[in-house]
Design an enzyme around this catalytic site. Sequence first.
Site, PDB file in Angstrom:
ATOM      1  N   ASP A 154      38.533  35.286  42.417  1.00  0.00           N
ATOM      2  CA  ASP A 154      39.695  35.863  43.091  1.00  0.00           C
ATOM      3  C   ASP A 154      40.135  34.943  44.236  1.00  0.00           C
ATOM      4  OD1 ASP A 154      41.431  37.633  44.698  1.00  0.00           O
ATOM      5  OD2 ASP A 154      40.707  39.178  43.331  1.00  0.00           O
ATOM      6  N   SER A 202      46.297  41.017  43.840  1.00  0.00           N
ATOM      7  CA  SER A 202      45.278  41.000  42.787  1.00  0.00           C
ATOM      8  C   SER A 202      45.534  42.048  41.718  1.00  0.00           C
ATOM      9  CB  SER A 202      43.889  41.219  43.394  1.00  0.00           C
ATOM     10  OG  SER A 202      43.512  40.120  44.188  1.00  0.00           O
ATOM     11  N   ASP A 215      37.768  48.214  42.531  1.00  0.00           N
ATOM     12  CA  ASP A 215      38.806  47.433  43.200  1.00  0.00           C
ATOM     13  C   ASP A 215      39.793  46.871  42.175  1.00  0.00           C
ATOM     14  OD1 ASP A 215      40.113  46.402  45.406  1.00  0.00           O
ATOM     15  OD2 ASP A 215      38.840  44.627  45.555  1.00  0.00           O
ATOM     16  N   ASP A 218      43.216  34.721  39.834  1.00  0.00           N
ATOM     17  CA  ASP A 218      44.388  35.586  39.735  1.00  0.00           C
ATOM     18  C   ASP A 218      45.547  35.053  40.563  1.00  0.00           C
ATOM     19  OD1 ASP A 218      42.954  36.018  42.051  1.00  0.00           O
ATOM     20  OD2 ASP A 218      43.022  38.198  41.948  1.00  0.00           O
TER      21      ASP A 218
END
Length: 421
Positions: A48, A91, A142, A333
Amino acid sequence: MNRKLIASAALSLSLLSACALTGFVQAKGSGVRPGHVKAKNVILFVGDGMGTSAREAIKLATVGTKGELSMNDMPYIGQVHTSSASVVTDSAAAATAMASGVKTYNGAIGVDVNHQPVETVLERAKKAGKSTGLVTTSQITDATPAAFGAHVSDRSLQSEIGKQYLENSKVDVLLGGGEDYWYPAGNPGAYPDHPAEGQSEASKGTKGNLVEEAKRLGYDYVTNAEQLKRADGDKLLGLFANEEMFKQHPEGDGDQYAPVVSLPEMTKKAIDTLSKNKKGFFLMVEEEAIDEMGHQNNATQMIKAGQQLDKSVALAKEYAKKHPDTLVIVLADHETGGLAVEEADSKDESGDEKSISGEDGPFDVAHSDQKFFADWTTTGHTAVDVPLTAAGCGGRLFMGVYENTRIHEALIQAMGLSRKE
């Protein structure tokens, strides 16, 4: 009968050879078209916030200028555009694009711009009889893992996301943090409410006791490394922190990257558990701290997290070498921090109050006497493209320059999944 056995063995050998040629044996000149062989297993790694410069900083600090990270030492390379319905993605929208192939608004989990659910690659893999798994150092509910296994209009609905994992997408392996969203208020789990290092952390679930529901549904529930090691069921829920499995703060201000269960440990256990299914599996593994530490302009902990991601990738590649019908992918991402890697020299502006950049370092270049600085330009996300690397069956499908929505289509094609169930 003997002829049939010989023919079957020859076919199996040819399939294995073709898969090997698509990634873990040199692919150049193989002539293998990606549509000929299905990837039985897919292991998708998401760093990420890990843009090109973050990969380079991790590389320099880990193996220096002459070595190579496991995540970079892969034969297929792509470049991914990262926008959502906005120029700069978050994200949630980015993961939705990769998981379901649609551009959507920031904050959306598995829904399009009209708030309508869109089927994910994980759900399609499940319908095909494969086992599925989600692993992260963030809350397991998440944004990134959620977009592969849930459908909600707002990423903050984490208890609803957990409930959907259990009841709708029926994800087989769930490993990460975020215990607070699985227990109702006033009912702490293995990790105490209001700990000294995070007073705001406390159980806040809105969908009842989801841990007890998971147990009723046949999940082994674990909360530490020893329990994880001993678990031997086909369905596994592991929650290893109240919230994220690290502390995201500026350097020296309570920052910490020391998960009670490491990302490589979770990755290995997920692979071992999911690979029991003879029809194969789909596994998404996320290292969230790269992004969170980028938001804090904390290169020290960002690099540490990246090194754990690379160790996890190495484990997956070892598995894939023994099981050549496996596809391994590493991507991001989006990029976080507007990071640049700079040489440490007299021209460096570190400490210059007039500088618009926030410089971090110096950091040692491994196996040398050189150093480098990490130069941050923002504490937010940026719109730059991110790199993708792949190896194994279907890896060629990820070559080129393309939108993040292409990830979904390439995964579907690589696994030979039906587009209509």
